[in-house]
Design an enzyme around this catalytic site. Structure first.
Site, mmCIF file in Angstrom:
data_model
loop_
_atom_site.group_PDB
_atom_site.id
_atom_site.type_symbol
_atom_site.label_atom_id
_atom_site.label_comp_id
_atom_site.label_asym_id
_atom_site.label_seq_id
_atom_site.Cartn_x
_atom_site.Cartn_y
_atom_site.Cartn_z
ATOM 1 N N CYS A 257 0.805 -1.231 0.000
ATOM 2 C CA CYS A 257 0.000 0.000 0.000
ATOM 3 C C CYS A 257 0.834 1.275 0.000
ATOM 4 C CB CYS A 257 -0.935 -0.002 1.212
ATOM 5 S SG CYS A 257 -2.168 -1.295 1.133
HETATM 6 N N1 LIG Z 1 -2.863 -5.881 1.692
HETATM 7 C C1 LIG Z 1 -3.318 -4.869 2.354
HETATM 8 O O1 LIG Z 1 -2.962 -4.651 3.518
HETATM 9 C C2 LIG Z 1 -4.335 -3.916 1.738
HETATM 10 C C3 LIG Z 1 -5.004 -3.018 2.571
HETATM 11 C C4 LIG Z 1 -5.936 -2.153 2.021
HETATM 12 C C5 LIG Z 1 -6.164 -2.156 0.647
HETATM 13 N N2 LIG Z 1 -5.481 -3.014 -0.155
HETATM 14 C C6 LIG Z 1 -5.779 -2.987 -1.579
HETATM 15 O O2 LIG Z 1 -6.593 -4.091 -1.917
HETATM 16 C C7 LIG Z 1 -6.283 -4.568 -3.220
HETATM 17 C C8 LIG Z 1 -5.919 -6.043 -3.155
HETATM 18 O O3 LIG Z 1 -4.743 -6.179 -2.385
HETATM 19 P P1 LIG Z 1 -4.291 -7.547 -1.720
HETATM 20 O O4 LIG Z 1 -3.232 -7.189 -0.742
HETATM 21 O O5 LIG Z 1 -5.490 -8.327 -1.273
HETATM 22 O O6 LIG Z 1 -3.633 -8.260 -2.985
HETATM 23 P P2 LIG Z 1 -3.163 -9.822 -3.075
HETATM 24 O O7 LIG Z 1 -2.105 -9.850 -4.104
HETATM 25 O O8 LIG Z 1 -2.919 -10.338 -1.708
HETATM 26 O O9 LIG Z 1 -4.450 -10.558 -3.620
HETATM 27 C C9 LIG Z 1 -5.030 -10.283 -4.847
HETATM 28 C C10 LIG Z 1 -5.549 -11.585 -5.442
HETATM 29 O O10 LIG Z 1 -6.199 -11.235 -6.658
HETATM 30 C C11 LIG Z 1 -5.924 -12.258 -7.599
HETATM 31 N N3 LIG Z 1 -6.155 -11.713 -8.947
HETATM 32 C C12 LIG Z 1 -5.352 -10.926 -9.699
HETATM 33 N N4 LIG Z 1 -5.968 -10.584 -10.843
HETATM 34 C C13 LIG Z 1 -7.186 -11.176 -10.819
HETATM 35 C C14 LIG Z 1 -8.285 -11.187 -11.699
HETATM 36 N N5 LIG Z 1 -8.275 -10.501 -12.840
HETATM 37 N N6 LIG Z 1 -9.362 -11.933 -11.362
HETATM 38 C C15 LIG Z 1 -9.402 -12.613 -10.201
HETATM 39 N N7 LIG Z 1 -8.395 -12.620 -9.306
HETATM 40 C C16 LIG Z 1 -7.302 -11.904 -9.608
HETATM 41 C C17 LIG Z 1 -4.495 -12.671 -7.314
HETATM 42 O O11 LIG Z 1 -4.238 -13.968 -7.802
HETATM 43 C C18 LIG Z 1 -4.471 -12.599 -5.777
HETATM 44 O O12 LIG Z 1 -4.805 -13.841 -5.191
HETATM 45 C C19 LIG Z 1 -5.164 -3.679 -3.730
HETATM 46 O O13 LIG Z 1 -5.709 -2.635 -4.474
HETATM 47 C C20 LIG Z 1 -4.561 -3.121 -2.464
HETATM 48 O O14 LIG Z 1 -3.949 -1.867 -2.679
HETATM 49 C C21 LIG Z 1 -4.585 -3.919 0.376
#
Ligand SMILES: NC(=O)c1ccc[n+]([C@@H]2O[C@H](COP(=O)([O-])OP(=O)(O)OC[C@H]3O[C@@H](n4cnc5c(N)ncnc54)[C@H](O)[C@@H]3O)[C@@H](O)[C@H]2O)c1
Length: 432
Positions: A257
């Site tokens: 993030c």
């Molecule tokens: N990790 C955090 O602490 C956090 C906190 C707040 C917001 N976010 C935001 O949330 C969003 C997701 O982050 P995350 O940390 O969960 O990511 P992550 O990489 O842990 O998980 C994302 C998942 O999405 C899957 N994916 C990718 N493209 C895809 C598609 N087209 N269709 C279906 N699945 C798909 C990936 O295989 C993965 O399993 C990001 O925008 C991030 O900035 C993350």
């Protein structure tokens, strides 16, 4: 209800489990077949979700790679990654791909919510047109909203349920639908007037942290040069009961993030001929902090008459924060990379990170990592590790200040102390 979740990572999986625990059916879609198979086997890959918790609701969660299953859902949440390209521009490929998959399955009456962190305007400018290509109209045939995820991996106090959830709907009806959805799993929802306000609120939260971390990191470097303890300064300033919020210096900024999201806004601002200088400056300071850490390591070796080249260095904690195995953008990687380039022999200890393929390194047991080490670097202080013992055994540079409290407690009572002098401080970061 049946709730579809696209992207089952740090954000999507806790959401899936929370909705299932609230008695809802969940269709979880991910492009990563390995992850889907793990979930089907009841095996969680996210630290905050123990496998037992996942297994307890397994009958209500269908994990699949088949996006057509989204057609069965009442609501669909998109939680896919929003990284940067090599040129540090928004990489919207996963978001566009997920939106296209939702559009292919879109049914009248469904609610679609985007949770991925992104620049203001993404829901309206990027997601909406893809969904409306189906001929269905948002606000009339289906509902669309943005609700930023605020999950803080490893945080044992604040979680999805007790963290207020911001919701911005494309129309008031869209917002009401999304409020009802999140009301199932969140104690408090915070409706705002538009998706843009919700998108920007998330970025403000992250930019606020990034700028304040950069400020203390810069002051830590100055204090180092002036030879006093920045953490003592912060402790003192933090006694002010109003108008000050504590941030601590560290090895730099990591995770998916803070090092990434602010640049989504900078990019958008450039489109409007506007320069977001705080974001750029904070990014610059935080990205260079690992090099300051390398310099401290060099100095600690120099004190022993040693060079980095050929030194055995134990790196403790390579994840970007304590209690998790996430190495995305972790400053430890930059430190490690630089020290390896300078010829150091690196062993790392991080029970949450079994291997670092790119560096051809594997997690080493603590005693083994410290055995014969010229220097130990506390980069991320995972729980359950006796850092004081490490600092007492091996020359140690503590980038997190975790060994400092104990050394302060071991000092003689204040009345016995000489008047502190700025040019003769107790060494703060380097604990031998
Ligand atoms: N990790 C955090 O602490 C956090 C906190 C707040 C917001 N976010 C935001 O949330 C969003 C997701 O982050 P995350 O940390 O969960 O990511 P992550 O990489 O842990 O998980 C994302 C998942 O999405 C899957 N994916 C990718 N493209 C895809 C598609 N087209 N269709 C279906 N699945 C798909 C990936 O295989 C993965 O399993 C990001 O925008 C991030 O900035 C993350």
């Amino acid at each position: 209800m049946t709730i579809g979740i696209v992207g089952l990572g740090y954000v999507g999986l806790p959401l899936a489990v929370a909705f299932a625990e609230a008695g809802q059916r969940v269709v979880g879609v991910d492009t990563n077949a390995g992850r889907v198979n793990q979930l089907r086997a009841g095996d969680s890959y996210i630290e905050d979700i123990p496998s037992e918790r996942l297994q307890a609701v397994a009958s209500r969660i269908e994990a699949t790679t088949r996006t057509s299953r989204l057609a069965l859902c009442d609501a669909i949440i998109i939680a896919v990654p929003t990284p940067l390209t090599a040129n540090r521009e928004p990489e919207l490929g996963p978001l566009v791909g997920a939106s296209q998959a939702v559009a292919d399955a879109l049914q009248a009456g469904q609610l679609v919510v985007l949770e991925s962190t992104t620049y203001p305007g993404t829901t309206r400018e990027r997601v909406l047109p893809i969904l409306e290509e189906t001929g269905l109209k948002a606000g009339r045939d289906f509902h669309l909203a943005f609700s930023p995820e605020r999950v803080d991996p490893g945080n044992e106090v604040h979680h999805l349920g007790n963290t207020p959830k911001i919701i911005g709907g494309l129309t008031p009806a869209c917002r009401d639908r999304a409020e009802a959805l999140y009301g199932l799993v969140c104690e408090q929802v915070v409706p705002v007037s538009s998706p843009e306000v919700a998108e920007m609120a998330k970025l403000l939260e992250n930019i606020f942290r990034s700028v304040n971390i950069a400020l203390v990191n810069e002051l830590a470097r100055l204090a180092d040069r002036m030879d006093f303890d920045i953490r003592e300064v912060i402790d003192a300033a933090a006694t002010k009961p109003f108008g000050f919020m504590r941030f601590d210096p560290g090895p730099g900024m990591g995770g998916h993030c803070l090092p990434v999201d602010p640049f989504y806004l900078s990019w958008k601002a450039r489109e409007l001929d506007f320069a977001t200088e705080f974001i750029e400056l904070a990014g610059k300071v935080n990205q260079s902090q690992p090099y300051f850490c390398v310099e401290q390591a060099e100095r600690a070796l120099n004190l022993q008459g040693k060079a980095v080249n050929g030194a055995k260095i134990a790196v403790l904690g390579v994840a970007y924060k304590p209690g998790v195995g996430d190495i995305r953008e972790s400053p430890a990687l930059k430190i490690l990379d630089r020290l390896q380039t300078l010829g150091a022999e690196i062993a790392y200890h991080d029970p949450f990170v079994p291997e670092l393929k790119a560096y051809r390194l594997q997690h080493t047991e603590l005693e083994q990592a410290l055995d014969g080490a010229d220097l130990a670097l506390i980069v991320t202080a995972h729980p359950g590790i006796d850092h004081d013992h490490i600092a007492a055994t091996v020359p140690t540079v503590d980038f997190r200040g975790v060994t400092r409290r104990e050394r302060a407690a071991a000092r003689p009572p204040a009345t016995d102390l000489p008047v502190p002098r700025v040019n003769q401080p107790e060494p703060m970061e380097v604990a031998a």
